[in-house]
Scaffold this motif. Structure first.
Motif, PDB file in Angstrom:
ATOM      1  N   THR A 190      23.717  22.394  41.888  1.00  0.00           N
ATOM      2  CA  THR A 190      24.203  23.848  43.014  1.00  0.00           C
ATOM      3  C   THR A 190      24.830  24.692  42.029  1.00  0.00           C
ATOM      4  OG1 THR A 190      24.418  22.179  44.735  1.00  0.00           O
ATOM      5  CG2 THR A 190      25.632  24.063  44.457  1.00  0.00           C
ATOM      6  N   VAL A 191      24.430  25.973  41.962  1.00  0.00           N
ATOM      7  CA  VAL A 191      24.549  27.314  41.580  1.00  0.00           C
ATOM      8  C   VAL A 191      25.900  27.711  42.546  1.00  0.00           C
ATOM      9  CG1 VAL A 191      25.080  29.036  40.437  1.00  0.00           C
ATOM     10  CG2 VAL A 191      23.335  27.702  39.845  1.00  0.00           C
ATOM     11  N   ALA A 192      27.168  27.941  41.465  1.00  0.00           N
ATOM     12  CA  ALA A 192      27.849  28.759  43.029  1.00  0.00           C
ATOM     13  C   ALA A 192      29.252  29.988  42.588  1.00  0.00           C
ATOM     14  CB  ALA A 192      29.261  28.079  42.782  1.00  0.00           C
ATOM     15  N   TRP A 193      29.615  30.319  42.874  1.00  0.00           N
ATOM     16  CA  TRP A 193      30.720  31.925  42.753  1.00  0.00           C
ATOM     17  C   TRP A 193      31.938  31.307  43.176  1.00  0.00           C
ATOM     18  CZ3 TRP A 193      29.137  35.581  39.629  1.00  0.00           C
ATOM     19  CH2 TRP A 193      27.577  35.888  38.859  1.00  0.00           C
ATOM     20  N   PHE A 194      33.089  31.821  42.126  1.00  0.00           N
ATOM     21  CA  PHE A 194      33.655  31.665  41.745  1.00  0.00           C
ATOM     22  C   PHE A 194      35.116  32.453  41.911  1.00  0.00           C
ATOM     23  CE2 PHE A 194      35.251  27.617  43.319  1.00  0.00           C
ATOM     24  CZ  PHE A 194      33.727  26.456  43.490  1.00  0.00           C
ATOM     25  N   ARG A 195      36.005  33.051  41.971  1.00  0.00           N
ATOM     26  CA  ARG A 195      36.885  34.279  42.381  1.00  0.00           C
ATOM     27  C   ARG A 195      38.361  34.123  41.782  1.00  0.00           C
ATOM     28  NH1 ARG A 195      36.883  38.166  47.393  1.00  0.00           N
ATOM     29  NH2 ARG A 195      37.815  37.373  48.832  1.00  0.00           N
ATOM     30  N   GLN A 196      38.919  34.910  40.916  1.00  0.00           N
ATOM     31  CA  GLN A 196      40.440  34.377  40.874  1.00  0.00           C
ATOM     32  C   GLN A 196      41.225  35.629  40.175  1.00  0.00           C
ATOM     33  OE1 GLN A 196      41.585  31.452  37.614  1.00  0.00           O
ATOM     34  NE2 GLN A 196      44.002  31.647  38.580  1.00  0.00           N
ATOM     35  N   ASN A 197      42.322  36.200  40.553  1.00  0.00           N
ATOM     36  CA  ASN A 197      43.132  37.146  39.883  1.00  0.00           C
ATOM     37  C   ASN A 197      44.330  36.598  39.998  1.00  0.00           C
ATOM     38  OD1 ASN A 197      44.690  37.127  42.818  1.00  0.00           O
ATOM     39  ND2 ASN A 197      43.169  38.574  43.048  1.00  0.00           N
ATOM     40  N   PRO A 198      45.261  36.717  38.830  1.00  0.00           N
ATOM     41  CA  PRO A 198      46.544  37.094  38.515  1.00  0.00           C
ATOM     42  C   PRO A 198      47.854  36.424  39.614  1.00  0.00           C
ATOM     43  CG  PRO A 198      46.056  38.694  38.158  1.00  0.00           C
ATOM     44  CD  PRO A 198      44.804  38.836  38.752  1.00  0.00           C
ATOM     45  N   GLU A 199      47.318  36.656  41.146  1.00  0.00           N
ATOM     46  CA  GLU A 199      48.333  36.392  42.300  1.00  0.00           C
ATOM     47  C   GLU A 199      47.700  35.321  42.928  1.00  0.00           C
ATOM     48  OE1 GLU A 199      48.727  40.110  44.666  1.00  0.00           O
ATOM     49  OE2 GLU A 199      49.763  41.246  42.469  1.00  0.00           O
ATOM     50  N   LYS A 200      45.876  35.131  42.956  1.00  0.00           N
ATOM     51  CA  LYS A 200      46.174  33.443  44.047  1.00  0.00           C
ATOM     52  C   LYS A 200      45.539  32.489  42.442  1.00  0.00           C
ATOM     53  CE  LYS A 200      44.655  36.428  47.391  1.00  0.00           C
ATOM     54  NZ  LYS A 200      43.856  36.878  48.523  1.00  0.00           N
ATOM     55  N   GLU A 201      45.567  31.419  43.247  1.00  0.00           N
ATOM     56  CA  GLU A 201      44.651  30.096  42.520  1.00  0.00           C
ATOM     57  C   GLU A 201      43.034  30.977  42.771  1.00  0.00           C
ATOM     58  OE1 GLU A 201      47.052  26.881  43.435  1.00  0.00           O
ATOM     59  OE2 GLU A 201      45.275  27.027  44.382  1.00  0.00           O
ATOM     60  N   ARG A 202      42.393  30.186  41.619  1.00  0.00           N
ATOM     61  CA  ARG A 202      40.945  30.741  41.891  1.00  0.00           C
ATOM     62  C   ARG A 202      40.284  29.687  43.280  1.00  0.00           C
ATOM     63  NH1 ARG A 202      37.561  26.876  37.492  1.00  0.00           N
ATOM     64  NH2 ARG A 202      38.765  28.629  35.773  1.00  0.00           N
ATOM     65  N   GLU A 203      39.181  30.870  43.749  1.00  0.00           N
ATOM     66  CA  GLU A 203      39.131  31.108  45.144  1.00  0.00           C
ATOM     67  C   GLU A 203      37.885  30.454  44.938  1.00  0.00           C
ATOM     68  OE1 GLU A 203      39.131  33.661  48.867  1.00  0.00           O
ATOM     69  OE2 GLU A 203      39.781  34.048  47.007  1.00  0.00           O
ATOM     70  N   PHE A 204      37.267  29.915  46.084  1.00  0.00           N
ATOM     71  CA  PHE A 204      35.818  29.831  46.533  1.00  0.00           C
ATOM     72  C   PHE A 204      35.258  31.383  46.936  1.00  0.00           C
ATOM     73  CE2 PHE A 204      31.651  27.698  47.197  1.00  0.00           C
ATOM     74  CZ  PHE A 204      31.454  28.001  48.631  1.00  0.00           C
TER      75      PHE A 204
END
Length: 126
Positions: free
Chosen positions: A35-49
């Motif tokens: 499976t391939v996925a994208w996650f994102r993260q910015n300094p104010e939040k935890e890593r997000e699916f």
């Protein structure tokens, strides 16, 4: 070993579009199990699916926050995964990473993914 190389991203205005690309390298990538996925993260939040695609079936999954705006797709011949992002909002600003793993049960759980791309910054300006 698997290597994921990302491209795309950058600065865009609210309501605009961007496409992220993730290219898969490595003989151990299994078209039937990965499976391939994208996650994102910015300094104010935890890593997000964000989104995921099961390679063999093409089945996709999306976070509620991007559903209807983002589309994940794969190219079986090129071993690439695209994330088309439309109607971008300031809250989409983050560093986006693609990831892959084998026999993943829950596509939204980052710890299930073994290999990660280098990350690419997406900035949505208002």
């Amino acid at each position: 070993q698997i290597q994921l190389v990302q491209s795309g991203g950058g600065l865009v205005q609210v309501g605009g579009s961007l496409k992220l690309n993730c290219e898969v390298f490595g003989r151990t990538f299994n078209r039937y199990r990965n499976t391939v996925a994208w996650f994102r993260q910015n300094p104010e939040k935890e890593r997000e699916f964000v989104a995921a695609i099961r390679w063999e079936s093409g089945t996709t999954a999306y976070a509620d926050s991007v559903k209807g705006r983002f589309t994940i797709s794969r190219d079986n011949a090129k071993l690439t995964v695209d994330l088309q992002m439309n109607s971008l909002k300031p809250e989409d600003t983050a560093t986006y990473c693609c990831a892959t793993g084998k026999n993943i049960v829950s596509t939204m759980i980052s710890s299930e993914y073994e290999y990660w791309g280098q990350g690419t910054l997406v900035t949505v300006s208002s």
